[in-house]
Design an enzyme around this catalytic site. Structure first.
Site, mmCIF file in Angstrom:
data_model
loop_
_atom_site.group_PDB
_atom_site.id
_atom_site.type_symbol
_atom_site.label_atom_id
_atom_site.label_comp_id
_atom_site.label_asym_id
_atom_site.label_seq_id
_atom_site.Cartn_x
_atom_site.Cartn_y
_atom_site.Cartn_z
ATOM 1 N N ASP A 130 44.139 0.618 -11.172
ATOM 2 C CA ASP A 130 44.271 0.968 -12.591
ATOM 3 C C ASP A 130 45.550 1.762 -12.815
ATOM 4 O OD1 ASP A 130 43.699 1.029 -15.237
ATOM 5 O OD2 ASP A 130 42.014 2.405 -15.102
ATOM 6 N N ASN B 266 34.531 5.208 -15.916
ATOM 7 C CA ASN B 266 34.607 6.512 -16.585
ATOM 8 C C ASN B 266 35.537 6.508 -17.796
ATOM 9 O OD1 ASN B 266 37.037 6.283 -15.246
ATOM 10 N ND2 ASN B 266 37.010 8.346 -14.386
ATOM 11 N N PHE C 198 36.696 6.103 -21.663
ATOM 12 C CA PHE C 198 35.983 6.421 -22.907
ATOM 13 C C PHE C 198 36.985 6.676 -24.018
ATOM 14 C CE2 PHE C 198 36.833 10.521 -20.894
ATOM 15 C CZ PHE C 198 37.328 11.288 -21.945
ATOM 16 N N SER D 78 35.958 19.701 -22.699
ATOM 17 C CA SER D 78 37.181 19.294 -22.020
ATOM 18 C C SER D 78 38.219 20.366 -22.314
ATOM 19 C CB SER D 78 37.670 17.932 -22.521
ATOM 20 O OG SER D 78 36.765 16.903 -22.172
ATOM 21 N N HIS E 290 42.686 15.866 -13.205
ATOM 22 C CA HIS E 290 42.613 15.026 -14.413
ATOM 23 C C HIS E 290 41.247 15.064 -15.061
ATOM 24 C CE1 HIS E 290 40.353 12.298 -11.923
ATOM 25 N NE2 HIS E 290 40.463 11.271 -12.733
ATOM 26 N N GLY E 291 40.261 15.692 -14.421
ATOM 27 C CA GLY E 291 38.928 15.730 -14.998
ATOM 28 C C GLY E 291 37.984 16.555 -14.153
ATOM 29 N N LYS F 30 31.550 4.550 -25.061
ATOM 30 C CA LYS F 30 31.680 3.985 -23.715
ATOM 31 C C LYS F 30 31.728 2.460 -23.775
ATOM 32 C CE LYS F 30 31.340 6.023 -20.325
ATOM 33 N NZ LYS F 30 32.392 6.620 -19.459
#
Length: 366
Positions: A71, A129, A131, A263, A280-281, A358
């Protein structure tokens, strides 16, 4: 903490109390043993991936496409959005079907230069994951920086997390079919395709934001943040591979939580020891299969579609609801604390979800 058991150095930017799987650490050392590797920086959201750790920035004298993954260009963009009377349940019914590509004649595609001419999945979110989230600014941590970005408490933003879809997969497959996990045989050719996929991913995020804004009756806006976290760039004369790690060299980065938690938009200021990168998360703490089994034992589908923070989740795939449950991820506050403690980033604002998209719910559950 650092380790010198491998050919290259490995640094983990997490506190001893943070959840870091041993399998992920093992992958870091396996990567560090590759020919030409110089330094592996593991972020606090580190977790195992296919062939390489996720949540790591890896510098090398050799370019390894597998360390970027399929990706290419996946990232997170943040867009301001202005909506009157943002009722979550009503807005959830108005999200467009982001699994369906735009019609070629759609006005949003007019005058767009599409990298590599790959229009098959343009303006779609994908699975896993990825979204698109309508969120509200909960807390402003740095007023001056937030003001420069045009953000205030209670403002609404669109957060878009997606990448290059089938284009990135095609690029990696072309490499692995001939060279497996080995280095790029033709670096220039790979980088040309890679750079196109990065541009495609950014365009994809912008088009999705425009689709959602149009559906919600809001004007389309330019992003205030757009950083990819799957890429390779030349830094200090070496190839810096990021897989699930964002550029932390003076950038603003959205570190994503889950659909049921906050977030954080942070000002990143990571140095060479962290390979100029930040998390990144939140990072997974359960595999998808574990999350599915445990989630079904703990939650109902409806519980997962309405979160504890009062937001709605649009997801027509029941299995994905369980796989992506907030409990499958690490605590975002611990990840942010680790970034702060290691002087890699400073929080600017935090956000809470209002509607998280999603997968299209074509069954009309409401």
């Amino acid at each position: 903490m650092s380790a010198t058991l491998s050919k290259a150095s490995v640094s983990v930017f997490a506190s001893p109390s943070s959840w870091i799987e041993s399998d992920a650490l093992d992958q870091c050392h396996q990567v560090a043993a590759l020919d030409g590797m110089v330094h592996v920086a593991a972020m606090p959201d580190l977790h195992p991936g296919k062939g390489a750790p996720i949540g790591a920035a890896m510098s090398s004298r050799v370019l390894y496409p597998l360390l970027v993954g399929s990706d290419i260009g996946c990232g997170i963009a943040v867009f301001p959005i202005r909506i009157k009377r943002p009722a979550p349940e009503r807005l959830a019914t108005r999200f467009p079907d982001l699994d369906k590509p735009l019609d070629p004649d759609d006005e949003l595609l007019q005058d767009q230069e599409i990298p590599m001419g790959y229009g098959e999945q343009l303006a779609t979110v994908g699975r896993g994951n990825h979204f698109v989230e309508l969120a509200r600014v909960r807390t402003v941590h740095d007023e001056a920086h937030a003001e420069r970005l045009g953000l205030r408490a209670k403002d609404l933003v669109l957060i878009v997390h997606s990448g290059s879809r089938g284009l990135g997969e095609r690029i990696l497959r072309a490499h692995t079919e001939e060279h497996g996990a080995g280095p790029a045989a033709d670096v220039d050719a790979y980088l040309t395709a890679h750079d196109a996929a990065v541009r495609w991913g950014s365009l994809n995020r912008r088009l999705m934001a425009a689709r959602v804004a149009r559906a919600l009756g809001a004007p389309a806006e330019e992003p205030i943040v757009d950083e990819c976290h799957n890429s390779v760039t030349l830094v200090d004369g070496r190839y810096l591979h990021r897989k699930g790690a964002a550029n932390g060299d003076g950038r603003d980065v959205l570190v994503a939580g889950t659909r049921g938690t906050a977030s954080y938009l942070v000002a990143a200021h990571a140095g060479a020891d962290a390979n100029y990168s930040v998390a990144h998360g939140a990072g997974r703490k359960m595999s998808r299969s574990d999350a599915l089994v445990r989630g079904k034992a703990k939650h109902t589908v409806e519980e997962l579609r309405r979160t504890p923070v009062g937001s709605y989740v649009v997801c027509g795939d029941r299995q994905l609801l369980f796989e992506e449950a907030p409990t499958a991820y690490k605590k975002i506050e611990r990840v942010i604390d680790d970034l702060v403690e290691h002087k890699l980033a400073t929080p600017v604002v935090s956000t809470l979800p209002v509607v998280t998209y999603k997968v299209a719910d074509k069954g009309g559950r409401r």
